[in-house]
Every structure is written in structure tokens, then in C-alpha cells.
Design a protein around this motif. Structure first.
Motif, PDB file in Angstrom:
ATOM      1  N   LEU A  56     -10.761-102.762 125.931  1.00 15.61           N
ATOM      2  CA  LEU A  56     -10.654-101.793 127.026  1.00 15.61           C
ATOM      3  C   LEU A  56      -9.798-102.323 128.160  1.00 15.61           C
ATOM      4  CD1 LEU A  56     -11.442 -99.103 128.248  1.00 15.61           C
ATOM      5  CD2 LEU A  56     -13.534-100.175 129.136  1.00 15.61           C
ATOM      6  N   VAL A  57      -9.965-103.598 128.514  1.00 16.59           N
ATOM      7  CA  VAL A  57      -9.176-104.171 129.609  1.00 16.59           C
ATOM      8  C   VAL A  57      -7.697-104.198 129.246  1.00 16.59           C
ATOM      9  CG1 VAL A  57      -8.793-106.234 131.012  1.00 16.59           C
ATOM     10  CG2 VAL A  57     -11.125-105.529 130.461  1.00 16.59           C
ATOM     11  N   LEU A  58      -7.387-104.580 128.012  1.00 13.54           N
ATOM     12  CA  LEU A  58      -5.988-104.602 127.579  1.00 13.54           C
ATOM     13  C   LEU A  58      -5.390-103.197 127.558  1.00 13.54           C
ATOM     14  CD1 LEU A  58      -6.173-107.232 124.687  1.00 13.54           C
ATOM     15  CD2 LEU A  58      -5.092-107.518 126.926  1.00 13.54           C
ATOM     16  N   PHE A  59      -6.204-102.209 127.168  1.00 10.48           N
ATOM     17  CA  PHE A  59      -5.721-100.823 127.169  1.00 10.48           C
ATOM     18  C   PHE A  59      -5.411-100.361 128.593  1.00 10.48           C
ATOM     19  CE2 PHE A  59      -6.785 -96.251 127.549  1.00 10.48           C
ATOM     20  CZ  PHE A  59      -5.745 -95.744 126.774  1.00 10.48           C
ATOM     21  N   LEU A  60      -6.298-100.665 129.536  1.00  8.15           N
ATOM     22  CA  LEU A  60      -6.065-100.260 130.923  1.00  8.15           C
ATOM     23  C   LEU A  60      -4.855-100.976 131.514  1.00  8.15           C
ATOM     24  CD1 LEU A  60      -9.755-100.149 132.237  1.00  8.15           C
ATOM     25  CD2 LEU A  60      -8.290 -98.224 131.603  1.00  8.15           C
ATOM     26  N   LEU A  61      -4.680-102.256 131.174  1.00  8.43           N
ATOM     27  CA  LEU A  61      -3.516-102.992 131.675  1.00  8.43           C
ATOM     28  C   LEU A  61      -2.222-102.414 131.105  1.00  8.43           C
ATOM     29  CD1 LEU A  61      -4.786-106.703 131.480  1.00  8.43           C
ATOM     30  CD2 LEU A  61      -4.371-105.347 133.545  1.00  8.43           C
ATOM     31  N   ALA A  62      -2.214-102.134 129.790  1.00  7.24           N
ATOM     32  CA  ALA A  62      -1.010-101.582 129.163  1.00  7.24           C
ATOM     33  C   ALA A  62      -0.693-100.201 129.706  1.00  7.24           C
ATOM     34  CB  ALA A  62      -1.188-101.527 127.644  1.00  7.24           C
ATOM     35  N   LEU A  63      -1.734 -99.375 129.887  1.00  9.51           N
ATOM     36  CA  LEU A  63      -1.518 -98.025 130.417  1.00  9.51           C
ATOM     37  C   LEU A  63      -1.058 -98.078 131.862  1.00  9.51           C
ATOM     38  CD1 LEU A  63      -1.762 -95.028 129.677  1.00  9.51           C
ATOM     39  CD2 LEU A  63      -4.105 -95.081 130.557  1.00  9.51           C
ATOM     40  N   GLY A  64      -1.643 -98.988 132.651  1.00  7.71           N
ATOM     41  CA  GLY A  64      -1.221 -99.130 134.047  1.00  7.71           C
ATOM     42  C   GLY A  64       0.232 -99.572 134.155  1.00  7.71           C
ATOM     43  N   TYR A  65       0.649-100.499 133.293  1.00  3.46           N
ATOM     44  CA  TYR A  65       2.040-100.944 133.302  1.00  3.46           C
ATOM     45  C   TYR A  65       2.980 -99.814 132.899  1.00  3.46           C
ATOM     46  CZ  TYR A  65       6.210-103.664 132.152  1.00  3.46           C
ATOM     47  OH  TYR A  65       7.489-104.143 132.088  1.00  3.46           O
ATOM     48  N   LEU A 124      10.355 -98.413 129.038  1.00  2.00           N
ATOM     49  CA  LEU A 124       9.197 -99.229 128.690  1.00  2.00           C
ATOM     50  C   LEU A 124       9.540-100.119 127.497  1.00  2.00           C
ATOM     51  CD1 LEU A 124       6.131 -99.749 129.218  1.00  2.00           C
ATOM     52  CD2 LEU A 124       5.674 -97.958 127.530  1.00  2.00           C
ATOM     53  N   ALA A 125       9.245-101.396 127.597  1.00  2.00           N
ATOM     54  CA  ALA A 125       9.512-102.330 126.498  1.00  2.00           C
ATOM     55  C   ALA A 125       8.651-101.972 125.291  1.00  2.00           C
ATOM     56  CB  ALA A 125       9.239-103.762 126.949  1.00  2.00           C
ATOM     57  N   SER A 126       9.202-102.166 124.093  1.00  2.00           N
ATOM     58  CA  SER A 126       8.480-101.779 122.881  1.00  2.00           C
ATOM     59  C   SER A 126       7.160-102.532 122.687  1.00  2.00           C
ATOM     60  CB  SER A 126       9.386-101.951 121.650  1.00  2.00           C
ATOM     61  OG  SER A 126       9.875-103.278 121.557  1.00  2.00           O
ATOM     62  N   PRO A 127       7.037-103.830 123.044  1.00  2.00           N
ATOM     63  CA  PRO A 127       5.717-104.463 122.915  1.00  2.00           C
ATOM     64  C   PRO A 127       4.668-103.825 123.825  1.00  2.00           C
ATOM     65  CG  PRO A 127       7.431-106.134 123.038  1.00  2.00           C
ATOM     66  CD  PRO A 127       8.082-104.827 123.354  1.00  2.00           C
ATOM     67  N   ALA A 128       5.068-103.409 125.029  1.00  2.00           N
ATOM     68  CA  ALA A 128       4.126-102.751 125.934  1.00  2.00           C
ATOM     69  C   ALA A 128       3.698-101.399 125.388  1.00  2.00           C
ATOM     70  CB  ALA A 128       4.750-102.600 127.326  1.00  2.00           C
ATOM     71  N   ALA A 129       4.643-100.667 124.801  1.00  2.00           N
ATOM     72  CA  ALA A 129       4.300 -99.375 124.188  1.00  2.00           C
ATOM     73  C   ALA A 129       3.355 -99.574 123.013  1.00  2.00           C
ATOM     74  CB  ALA A 129       5.570 -98.661 123.733  1.00  2.00           C
ATOM     75  N   ALA A 130       3.614-100.604 122.210  1.00  2.00           N
ATOM     76  CA  ALA A 130       2.735-100.900 121.079  1.00  2.00           C
ATOM     77  C   ALA A 130       1.347-101.299 121.556  1.00  2.00           C
ATOM     78  CB  ALA A 130       3.341-102.014 120.228  1.00  2.00           C
ATOM     79  N   ALA A 131       1.280-101.984 122.702  1.00  2.00           N
ATOM     80  CA  ALA A 131      -0.013-102.412 123.240  1.00  2.00           C
ATOM     81  C   ALA A 131      -0.885-101.223 123.623  1.00  2.00           C
ATOM     82  CB  ALA A 131       0.198-103.319 124.454  1.00  2.00           C
ATOM     83  N   ILE A 132      -0.279-100.143 124.105  1.00  2.00           N
ATOM     84  CA  ILE A 132      -1.046 -98.943 124.455  1.00  2.00           C
ATOM     85  C   ILE A 132      -1.743 -98.387 123.224  1.00  2.00           C
ATOM     86  CG2 ILE A 132      -0.892 -96.572 125.299  1.00  2.00           C
ATOM     87  CD1 ILE A 132       1.487 -97.420 126.984  1.00  2.00           C
ATOM     88  N   ILE A 133      -0.996 -98.248 122.134  1.00  2.00           N
ATOM     89  CA  ILE A 133      -1.559 -97.674 120.915  1.00  2.00           C
ATOM     90  C   ILE A 133      -2.582 -98.613 120.283  1.00  2.00           C
ATOM     91  CG2 ILE A 133      -0.996 -96.859 118.593  1.00  2.00           C
ATOM     92  CD1 ILE A 133       1.725 -96.014 119.689  1.00  2.00           C
ATOM     93  N   ALA A 134      -2.211 -99.906 120.172  1.00  2.00           N
ATOM     94  CA  ALA A 134      -3.096-100.865 119.507  1.00  2.00           C
ATOM     95  C   ALA A 134      -4.406-101.046 120.263  1.00  2.00           C
ATOM     96  CB  ALA A 134      -2.377-102.205 119.357  1.00  2.00           C
ATOM     97  N   SER A 135      -4.331-101.213 121.587  1.00  2.00           N
ATOM     98  CA  SER A 135      -5.554-101.432 122.367  1.00  2.00           C
ATOM     99  C   SER A 135      -6.390-100.166 122.457  1.00  2.00           C
ATOM    100  CB  SER A 135      -5.197-101.932 123.771  1.00  2.00           C
ATOM    101  OG  SER A 135      -4.354-101.009 124.446  1.00  2.00           O
ATOM    102  N   GLY A 136      -5.733 -98.992 122.489  1.00  2.00           N
ATOM    103  CA  GLY A 136      -6.484 -97.743 122.516  1.00  2.00           C
ATOM    104  C   GLY A 136      -7.283 -97.533 121.239  1.00  2.00           C
ATOM    105  N   ILE A 137      -6.639 -97.779 120.099  1.00  2.00           N
ATOM    106  CA  ILE A 137      -7.340 -97.646 118.810  1.00  2.00           C
ATOM    107  C   ILE A 137      -8.416 -98.711 118.681  1.00  2.00           C
ATOM    108  CG2 ILE A 137      -7.037 -97.808 116.313  1.00  2.00           C
ATOM    109  CD1 ILE A 137      -4.282 -96.558 116.680  1.00  2.00           C
ATOM    110  N   TRP A 138      -8.128 -99.917 119.132  1.00  2.00           N
ATOM    111  CA  TRP A 138      -9.109-101.003 119.089  1.00  2.00           C
ATOM    112  C   TRP A 138     -10.347-100.650 119.904  1.00  2.00           C
ATOM    113  CZ3 TRP A 138      -7.962-106.586 121.287  1.00  2.00           C
ATOM    114  CH2 TRP A 138      -9.024-107.432 120.954  1.00  2.00           C
ATOM    115  N   THR A 139     -10.142-100.089 121.100  1.00  2.00           N
ATOM    116  CA  THR A 139     -11.264 -99.719 121.958  1.00  2.00           C
ATOM    117  C   THR A 139     -12.115 -98.631 121.312  1.00  2.00           C
ATOM    118  OG1 THR A 139      -9.969-100.255 123.940  1.00  2.00           O
ATOM    119  CG2 THR A 139     -11.894 -98.843 124.237  1.00  2.00           C
ATOM    120  N   ALA A 140     -11.461 -97.578 120.834  1.00  2.00           N
ATOM    121  CA  ALA A 140     -12.197 -96.475 120.213  1.00  2.00           C
ATOM    122  C   ALA A 140     -12.947 -96.935 118.965  1.00  2.00           C
ATOM    123  CB  ALA A 140     -11.236 -95.344 119.865  1.00  2.00           C
TER     124      ALA A 140
END
Length: 257
Positions: free
Chosen positions: A217-226, A137-153
Motif C-alpha cells: 500500500l505504501v509503495l502504491f501511494l508513493l508511485a501514485l503520488g509521484y 512519467l518514467a516507465s519504471p514509475a508507471a510499472a510501479a503503479i500497476i504492480a503495487s496496486g495489484i499487490w495491495t489488492a
């Protein structure tokens, strides 16, 4: 007489324009850490996404302006390490992982160390690996999971201490996916200058509309799906290869990353 068969070397100078974008991405990662220490987690998440956008520009600008250098490549890797390796781990630690004590900082370190290993492996495979895919997994995609998850919560008013273990699993899991051998589509072979069907244009507009309905939430789902696409693709290939063996075909099985 010049030897035209020798490989073309990159110039050693430092070009201002692409490195300005790299510096801006580095600053965005640094700012994300500062914002997290002040409990401004939405600003921290947005800073990480800003770093992703800036990181996408510097390499393209360097290629378009023919200003690619070894210095720029190394500087870009160091910037990525801060923006997508250190910053997401520390933002997650300040938001939720700190409540877990040693387990929390261990999860954050696993992510950071995995990002460093991922970037080092990527740098050693430049010019050798298939550009259509990423190994791990590319590091920007991994960072997107954490960033978007925290942003959503944070946007939903959820406290990080209530999701400490889930955050630890996502953080460590994203790190392990970075150093895995799963293959991910890189999107580098997409032709942005060629003609595309009208339906694809409509779908792109709908995708932007869906993202803007509720971006975190949409960015989190996209990052998690990828992130899950790599293991899913591998399982699918394994299933197809087993089916070929059972059917008795003489064709060699496809290689599994």
C-alpha cells in the motif's frame, strides 16, 4: 597527432558485469508474465519491483566501471520494454482487464505502446534534455503503479474482476502520462556522497520504517503520488504565470513543459 576536440566514442565491445544485471532485469520481467499466467500475482508484482532494482544497478555499475557501450544502452532499453512495458500490461490483463473483453486488451495495449514511445523518446533526448527532469512519467514509475496496486489488492484478498474498470483507468492513465509533456523530477542530481543534515538521515529511517509497515500500500501511494506530481506541478506553474500577468510584472513567464 590525436584530435582531442573530437567527441569521445563509446567502445563497441560487450562487458559482462553491467549486462548481467540487465539480463537479470529482463528475466524478472519475463518471470512476472509467467507468474501472472499461473495466478501468482504477488510473485508477479515482486518480480517487477526486482526488475526496477536491477535496472537501477546496471547503469550505475557501467558508469563506475567505465564500461558504458552503445550495445549496453540498447540492451537496457529492450530489457526495460519487457520489464516495464510488456510485463505490467500483461499482469494487469490477467488480473482484471481480461474481464472487460476488448476494452481490457485495449487498455493493456495503450500502456504497452506508450511505454515503447516513452523509451524511444528518452533515447533520442540523451545528451540534450535537462537531466534534472523527465519528460513524461518514467516507465519504471508507471510499472510501479500497476504492480503495487495489484499487490495491495491481492494481499487484501480482493478479486481483480471487481476492479476491472479501475484497473483499466490506472493502466491507460499511466500509459498516457508516460507520453505526456509533464515534467517529473528525476532525482539524478542528488548528491549521495556529500554531507547531509542529521534530520534528513532520521527522515530516511522513518521513511523505510513506514514502507516496511505495509509495503504494497505504501509503495502504491508513493508511485501514485509521484505520477500525480507532474500534472500538479504544471497546474501550479500555470497559476503562478497567470498571477504574474494580473500583477502587471514585466518579468517573462516561466516556460510550461
Amino acid at each position: 597527432m590525436d584530435d582531442t576536440s573530437s567527441p569521445r566514442k563509446r567502445p563497441r565491445g560487450i562487458y559482462l558485469l553491467p549486462n548481467l544485471f540487465t539480463t537479470a532485469a529482463l528475466f524478472a520481467g519475463f518471470y512476472a508474465v509467467l507468474a501472472a499466467t499461473q495466478d501468482r500475482f504477488e510473485a508477479a508484482a515482486l518480480a517487477i519491483f526486482a526488475a526496477m532494482v536491477l535496472d537501477g544497478f546496471d547503469g550505475r555499475i557501467a558508469r563506475l566501471t567505465h564500461t558504458q557501450t552503445d550495445f549496453g544502452a540498447e540492451y537496457d532499453s529492450l530489457s526495460d520494454m519487457v520489464a516495464f512495458g510488456v510485463a505490467p500490461a500483461l499482469v494487469a490483463y490477467h488480473w482484471a482487464l481480461g474481464a472487460l473483453g476488448k476494452v481490457g486488451w485495449l487498455a493493456a495495449f495503450v500502456y504497452t505502446a506508450a511505454a515503447a514511445l516513452r523509451l524511444a523518446r528518452f533515447n533520442t533526448q540523451i545528451g540534450v534534455a535537462d537531466k534534472r527532469y523527465f519528460q513524461g512519467l518514467a516507465s519504471p514509475a508507471a510499472a510501479a503503479i500497476i504492480a503495487s496496486g495489484i499487490w495491495t489488492a491481492n494481499d487484501l484478498g480482493l478479486a481483480g474482476s471487481d476492479f476491472s474498470w479501475l484497473t483499466a483507468v490506472l493502466t491507460a492513465g499511466a500509459g498516457l502520462l508516460m507520453v505526456s509533456n509533464f515534467r517529473y523530477f528525476s532525482f539524478k542530481q542528488l548528491n549521495m556522497q556529500g554531507k547531509v543534515p542529521f534530520l534528513l538521515t532520521v527522515m530516511v529511517m522513518l521513511a523505510f520504517a513506514i514502507i516496511f509497515m505495509y509495503p504494497p500500500l505504501v509503495l502504491f501511494l508513493l508511485a501514485l503520488g509521484y505520477a500525480l506530481s507532474g500534472p500538479s506541478w504544471t497546474l501550479l506553474r500555470l497559476k503562478q504565470n497567470r498571477a504574474r500577468r494580473r500583477s502587471g510584472r514585466d518579468e517573462p513567464p516561466e516556460s510550461i513543459p
